[in-house]
Design an enzyme around this catalytic site. Structure first.
Site, short mmCIF file in Angstrom:
data_model
loop_
_atom_site.label_atom_id
_atom_site.label_comp_id
_atom_site.label_asym_id
_atom_site.label_seq_id
_atom_site.Cartn_x
_atom_site.Cartn_y
_atom_site.Cartn_z
N SER A 88 0.87 -1.18 0.00
CA SER A 88 0.00 0.00 0.00
C SER A 88 0.90 1.23 0.00
CB SER A 88 -0.85 -0.01 1.27
OG SER A 88 -1.40 1.27 1.52
N TYR B 50 -2.30 -1.21 10.42
CA TYR B 50 -2.26 -1.34 8.96
C TYR B 50 -0.92 -0.84 8.41
CZ TYR B 50 -3.86 -1.07 4.10
OH TYR B 50 -4.00 -1.24 2.73
P1 NAD Z 1 -11.21 -5.99 -0.24
O1 NAD Z 1 -11.72 -5.86 1.14
O2 NAD Z 1 -12.18 -6.06 -1.35
O3 NAD Z 1 -10.25 -7.25 -0.38
C1 NAD Z 1 -9.57 -7.87 0.67
C2 NAD Z 1 -9.87 -9.35 0.57
O4 NAD Z 1 -9.07 -10.05 1.53
C3 NAD Z 1 -11.35 -9.67 0.88
O5 NAD Z 1 -11.89 -10.46 -0.15
C4 NAD Z 1 -11.28 -10.44 2.19
O6 NAD Z 1 -12.29 -11.42 2.32
C5 NAD Z 1 -9.90 -11.07 2.08
N1 NAD Z 1 -9.39 -11.52 3.37
C6 NAD Z 1 -9.45 -10.89 4.57
N2 NAD Z 1 -8.92 -11.66 5.54
C7 NAD Z 1 -8.51 -12.80 4.92
C8 NAD Z 1 -7.88 -13.99 5.37
N3 NAD Z 1 -7.58 -14.16 6.67
N4 NAD Z 1 -7.59 -14.96 4.47
C9 NAD Z 1 -7.90 -14.81 3.17
N5 NAD Z 1 -8.51 -13.70 2.68
C10 NAD Z 1 -8.80 -12.72 3.55
O7 NAD Z 1 -10.23 -4.76 -0.44
P2 NAD Z 1 -9.12 -4.49 -1.56
O8 NAD Z 1 -9.00 -3.03 -1.65
O9 NAD Z 1 -9.38 -5.26 -2.79
O10 NAD Z 1 -7.81 -5.01 -0.84
C11 NAD Z 1 -6.90 -5.91 -1.43
C12 NAD Z 1 -5.49 -5.59 -0.96
O11 NAD Z 1 -5.10 -4.31 -1.46
C13 NAD Z 1 -5.33 -5.52 0.56
O12 NAD Z 1 -4.10 -6.12 0.93
C14 NAD Z 1 -5.30 -4.02 0.82
O13 NAD Z 1 -4.60 -3.69 1.99
C15 NAD Z 1 -4.58 -3.54 -0.42
N6 NAD Z 1 -4.77 -2.12 -0.71
C16 NAD Z 1 -5.99 -1.63 -1.04
C17 NAD Z 1 -6.13 -0.27 -1.29
C18 NAD Z 1 -7.45 0.35 -1.66
O14 NAD Z 1 -7.54 1.59 -1.69
N7 NAD Z 1 -8.47 -0.40 -1.97
C19 NAD Z 1 -5.02 0.56 -1.22
C20 NAD Z 1 -3.80 0.02 -0.87
C21 NAD Z 1 -3.68 -1.32 -0.63
#
Ligand code: NAD
Length: 261
Positions: free
Chosen positions: A145, A158
């Protein structure tokens, strides 16, 4: 499109929603074998699998908690049992919750560290064991991130997890480069996914975030999936140990925009 991804097997954790789901669909378009790990929410997984097959790829889903060692092992084993290989591991599963740091419970701290950092470690370790055993010059991608470098009050667990992912990625990259295994990170900025749904429903909060982005818009999951496809492909054959920022310029001190400062 990257022809060398055709027929490769990719495991994507937390791929039921958001960025992980977009990555699964993109690798489907690349005609890869896609292993979709989901945790508790199975909604939409069948549809994702159908779309991948329609695009010419193959796909299966595997339930599992990435913070659990046995589950991480079983997910990689399932990829092998189903497709006979495992070439690309994408540790995408992640979570966050907003709490002032002095009120953060140990339980909440552990949950976020366990999924975001330990989960990425377990996924990486299982992938490395598999790739070493089968002499595969594979690719591991860890979803970090912008908060691997930008401090974020109320999200200390986080930011600590993503800072950890950054150094884990660099260390593993150095350690396994002699084996031809590449390890990289992706640092998305603000992306339109369920993790942000509540925040972006509030127009004021959405505007406040958008102001932090020089390109002036919140990114789409497909823009992160495109980065993952490139990093996994042979086009990135000499790239290891980096974090690729896909953030619309968010990490470039946006308050200096327009000549301020
Ligand atoms: P999201 O909530 O849609 O996706 C996260 C996924 O991880 C979900 O499907 C959830 O069920 C799954 N998850 C949670 N705990 C878990 C576990 N113990 N085992 C397996 N799966 C698990 O959100 P996203 O934005 O798609 O996030 C995906 C990644 O991107 C994350 O690592 C997040 O930190 C990172 N990220 C997202 C953003 C953003 O703005 N959306 C920015 C920077 C980083």
């Amino acid at each position: 499109m990257y022809p060398d991804l055709t027929g490769k097997t990719v495991v994507i954790t937390g791929a039921a929603t958001g960025i992980g789901q977009a990555i699964a669909l993109r690798f489907g378009q690349e005609k890869a074998n896609v292993v979709i790990n989901y945790h508790s929410n199975h909604d939409g997984v069948e549809e994702t699998i159908a779309k991948i097959k329609e695009a010419g790829g193959q796909a299966i889903d595997v339930q599992g908690d990435m913070s659990n060692e046995e589950d991480a092992q079983r997910i990689v084993q399932t990829a092998h049992d189903t497709f006979g290989s495992m070439d690309i591991m994408i540790n995408n599963a992640g979570m966050e919750n907003e709490v002032p740091s002095h009120e953060l419970s140990l339980d909440d701290w552990n949950k976020v560290i366990n999924v975001n950092l330990t989960g990425a470690f377990l996924g990486s370790r299982e992938a490395l064991r598999y790739m070493l055993k089968h002499n595969i010059k594979g690719s591991i991608i860890n979803m970090s991130s912008v908060h691997e470098i930008i401090p974020w009050p109320h999200f200390v667990h986080y930011t600590a997890s993503k800072g950890g992912v950054k150094m884990m990625t660099q260390t593993l990259a150095m350690e396994y480069a002699p084996h031809g295994i590449r390890v990289n990170g992706i640092a998305p900025g603000a992306i339109n996914t369920p993790i942000n749904a509540e925040k972006f429903e509030d127009p004021d909060k959405k505007e406040a975030v958008t102001k932090l982005i020089p390109m002036g818009y919140i990114g789409e999951p497909e823009e992160i999936a495109a980065v993952a496809a490139w990093l996994a492909s042979s086009e990135a054959s000499y790239v290891t140990g980096i974090t690729l920022f896909a953030d619309g310029g968010m990490t470039k001190y946006p308050s200096f925009q327009g000549g301020n400062g």
